[in-house]
Write a protein that holds these residues in place. Structure first.
Motif, PDB file in Angstrom:
ATOM      1  N   ARG A 102      -8.102  -0.141 -10.604  1.00  0.00           N
ATOM      2  CA  ARG A 102      -8.650  -0.972  -9.544  1.00  0.00           C
ATOM      3  C   ARG A 102      -7.613  -1.277  -8.465  1.00  0.00           C
ATOM      4  N   THR A 103      -6.344  -1.135  -8.800  1.00  0.00           N
ATOM      5  CA  THR A 103      -5.301  -1.417  -7.834  1.00  0.00           C
ATOM      6  C   THR A 103      -5.410  -0.487  -6.637  1.00  0.00           C
ATOM      7  N   LYS A 109      -9.193  -1.214   0.071  1.00  0.00           N
ATOM      8  CA  LYS A 109      -9.934  -2.323   0.692  1.00  0.00           C
ATOM      9  C   LYS A 109      -9.033  -3.107   1.640  1.00  0.00           C
ATOM     10  N   GLN A 110      -7.777  -3.328   1.230  1.00  0.00           N
ATOM     11  CA  GLN A 110      -6.848  -4.048   2.093  1.00  0.00           C
ATOM     12  C   GLN A 110      -6.567  -3.267   3.370  1.00  0.00           C
ATOM     13  N   ASP A 111      -6.449  -1.943   3.254  1.00  0.00           N
ATOM     14  CA  ASP A 111      -6.254  -1.119   4.449  1.00  0.00           C
ATOM     15  C   ASP A 111      -7.447  -1.219   5.385  1.00  0.00           C
ATOM     16  N   ASN A 115      -7.374  -2.713   9.138  1.00  0.00           N
ATOM     17  CA  ASN A 115      -7.878  -1.976  10.299  1.00  0.00           C
ATOM     18  C   ASN A 115      -8.897  -2.802  11.073  1.00  0.00           C
ATOM     19  N   GLU A 116      -9.765  -3.513  10.363  1.00  0.00           N
ATOM     20  CA  GLU A 116     -10.740  -4.378  11.031  1.00  0.00           C
ATOM     21  C   GLU A 116     -10.034  -5.502  11.774  1.00  0.00           C
ATOM     22  N   HIS A 117      -9.002  -6.050  11.137  1.00  0.00           N
ATOM     23  CA  HIS A 117      -8.247  -7.134  11.756  1.00  0.00           C
ATOM     24  C   HIS A 117      -7.541  -6.626  13.009  1.00  0.00           C
TER      25      HIS A 117
END
Length: 136
Positions: A102-103, A109-111, A115-117
């Motif tokens: 899951r890591t 997901k963090q990437d 990118n959205e941020h």
């Protein structure tokens, strides 16, 4: 070679040799293979890709992949102060190998969130270019 037994001792009979009936060693399946493979657990195992199979895919690209042995050693989780005199295999363990699957998904997901941020940040560009040597 001949099939003749040089020591013809009496052979003991058991249930199989006495009756002449021999049981099947493997059970026959009630469904054909192509139908059984579309059901659980075979379909679940087939549909879920492993890390190794994902890496073999043509479209896979890892931007932080090690290019040489130095990169591989730098990316490993070996700590000289804690893991002194470990074997060569243990020295080269990577984070993905030790950590939970899951890591990797969390990193992806963090990437995506990053990118959205980054898309939400507005950058202002001065329409008039000023000289960098100007003291005004």
């Amino acid at each position: 070679m001949s099939n003749r037994d040089p020591f013809p001792s009496p052979k003991f009979e058991d249930d199989f040799s006495l009756s002449g009936f021999r049981q099947q060693q493997r059970k026959t399946y009630d469904k054909p293979t192509h139908i059984a493979q579309t059901e659980e657990p075979w379909s679940r195992l087939h549909d879920a890709a492993t890390s190794a199979s994902r890496r073999r895919c043509v479209m896979y690209y890892e931007h932080q992949a090690p290019h040489d042995s130095l990169d591989l050693k730098l990316k490993s989780v070996y700590d000289q102060h804690k893991d002194f005199l470990q074997s060569k295999n243990q020295i080269l363990y990577q984070k993905e190998t030790i950590s939970d699957r899951r890591t990797q998904q969390n990193v992806e997901k963090q990437d995506m969130l990053k990118n959205e941020h980054d898309r939400d940040i507005r950058v202002w560009v001065d329409p008039q270019k000023c000289s960098i040597y100007s003291i005004k």
